[in-house]
Design a protein around this motif. Structure first.
Motif, PDB file in Angstrom:
ATOM      1  N   LEU A  46      -5.593  -8.041  39.405  1.00 16.01           N
ATOM      2  CA  LEU A  46      -6.107  -8.865  40.902  1.00 16.01           C
ATOM      3  C   LEU A  46      -5.216  -9.260  41.119  1.00 16.01           C
ATOM      4  N   THR A  47      -4.490 -10.051  40.760  1.00 12.81           N
ATOM      5  CA  THR A  47      -3.484 -10.970  41.158  1.00 12.81           C
ATOM      6  C   THR A  47      -2.603 -10.033  42.248  1.00 12.81           C
ATOM      7  N   VAL A  48      -1.695  -9.575  40.905  1.00 15.62           N
ATOM      8  CA  VAL A  48      -0.841  -8.565  41.809  1.00 15.62           C
ATOM      9  C   VAL A  48      -0.694  -7.959  43.184  1.00 15.62           C
ATOM     10  N   ALA A  49      -1.939  -7.517  43.158  1.00 10.85           N
ATOM     11  CA  ALA A  49      -2.113  -6.817  44.833  1.00 10.85           C
ATOM     12  C   ALA A  49      -1.404  -8.270  46.257  1.00 10.85           C
ATOM     13  N   PHE A  50      -1.520  -9.237  45.882  1.00 15.20           N
ATOM     14  CA  PHE A  50      -1.356 -10.024  46.002  1.00 15.20           C
ATOM     15  C   PHE A  50       0.003 -10.540  46.104  1.00 15.20           C
ATOM     16  N   THR A  51       1.053 -10.129  45.511  1.00 11.07           N
ATOM     17  CA  THR A  51       2.242 -10.291  45.628  1.00 11.07           C
ATOM     18  C   THR A  51       3.574  -9.263  46.537  1.00 11.07           C
ATOM     19  N   GLU A  52       4.624  -9.903  47.158  1.00  9.01           N
ATOM     20  CA  GLU A  52       5.129  -9.024  47.530  1.00  9.01           C
ATOM     21  C   GLU A  52       5.133  -7.728  46.635  1.00  9.01           C
ATOM     22  N   ARG A  53       5.896  -7.683  45.030  1.00  5.71           N
ATOM     23  CA  ARG A  53       6.769  -6.935  44.563  1.00  5.71           C
ATOM     24  C   ARG A  53       5.425  -5.880  44.986  1.00  5.71           C
ATOM     25  N   PHE A  54       4.070  -5.991  45.275  1.00  7.01           N
ATOM     26  CA  PHE A  54       3.029  -4.817  45.662  1.00  7.01           C
ATOM     27  C   PHE A  54       3.427  -3.572  46.574  1.00  7.01           C
ATOM     28  N   ARG A  62       0.787   2.910  42.941  1.00  8.56           N
ATOM     29  CA  ARG A  62       0.216   2.626  43.839  1.00  8.56           C
ATOM     30  C   ARG A  62      -1.624   3.262  42.852  1.00  8.56           C
ATOM     31  N   GLY A  63      -1.493   4.361  43.132  1.00  8.75           N
ATOM     32  CA  GLY A  63      -2.602   5.317  42.568  1.00  8.75           C
ATOM     33  C   GLY A  63      -2.657   4.742  40.786  1.00  8.75           C
ATOM     34  N   LEU A  64      -1.579   4.852  40.558  1.00  6.76           N
ATOM     35  CA  LEU A  64      -1.604   4.020  38.708  1.00  6.76           C
ATOM     36  C   LEU A  64      -2.300   2.742  38.281  1.00  6.76           C
ATOM     37  N   TYR A  65      -2.275   1.644  39.780  1.00  3.29           N
ATOM     38  CA  TYR A  65      -2.448   0.626  39.579  1.00  3.29           C
ATOM     39  C   TYR A  65      -4.228   0.382  40.201  1.00  3.29           C
TER      40      TYR A  65
END
Length: 164
Positions: A46-54, A62-65
């Motif tokens: 869940l935290t990945v979506a809030f990173t700059e790299r996302f 993105r679909g895989l995520y």
């Protein structure tokens, strides 16, 4: 007169209710391990979506995520479901049925967790730039899960059945 020696019996001397209680306790121990891993991994996902790299993820990645997060949520919910079963069914004299149903849910939850881990690994390795090697590594890890979680227990079961 001395008592006749009793023949050795296999298994346990327990009533169906005692067996259900024992199996429920064992199931809860299994759930605690799998559920904790699923919840921790889901939280990190869940935290990945809030990173700059996302923001750099596009297309397939993105679909895989999205697929990984969705499967992580489903796996977590499936592994938590036995708690709900117990809350709803406790005291209704349905423990053997509840144990069987919760056991199936835990098996499904563990399978979903394995797929989630494999897909998360693939995503991580693709983003790390491994290209085709990401697919190979994820496939090897998933195969290892199959060996550890399915093949080895099946071999032990077969060996145990052969001794009886």
């Amino acid at each position: 007169m001395p008592e006749e020696p009793q023949p050795l019996r296999e298994g346990r001397d327990e009533t169906p209710e005692e067996r259900a209680d024992r199996l429920w306790g064992e199931l809860l121990q299994e759930v605690r391990i799998a559920q904790t891993g699923a919840q921790i991994m889901f939280g990190f996902l869940l935290t990945v979506a809030f990173t700059e790299r996302f923001a750099t993820l596009h297309g397939f990645d993105r679909g895989l995520y999205v697929a990984v997060v969705t499967l992580g949520a489903i796996a977590t919910g499936t592994l938590i479901a036995p708690v709900s079963y117990h809350r709803v069914l406790a005291g209704r004299h349905l423990k053997p049925t509840m144990v069987a149903a919760a056991g199936r849910l835990v098996s499904l939850g563990v399978a979903l967790l394995a797929v989630t881990v494999g897909m998360a690994l693939l995503l991580l390795l693709k983003v790390a730039g491994l290209g085709w090697a990401a697919w190979l590594i994820a496939a090897v890890v998933m195969s290892w899960f199959g060996v550890c979680w399915l093949l080895l227990p099946a071999m032990l079961r077969r060996r145990g059945n052969g001794r009886r």
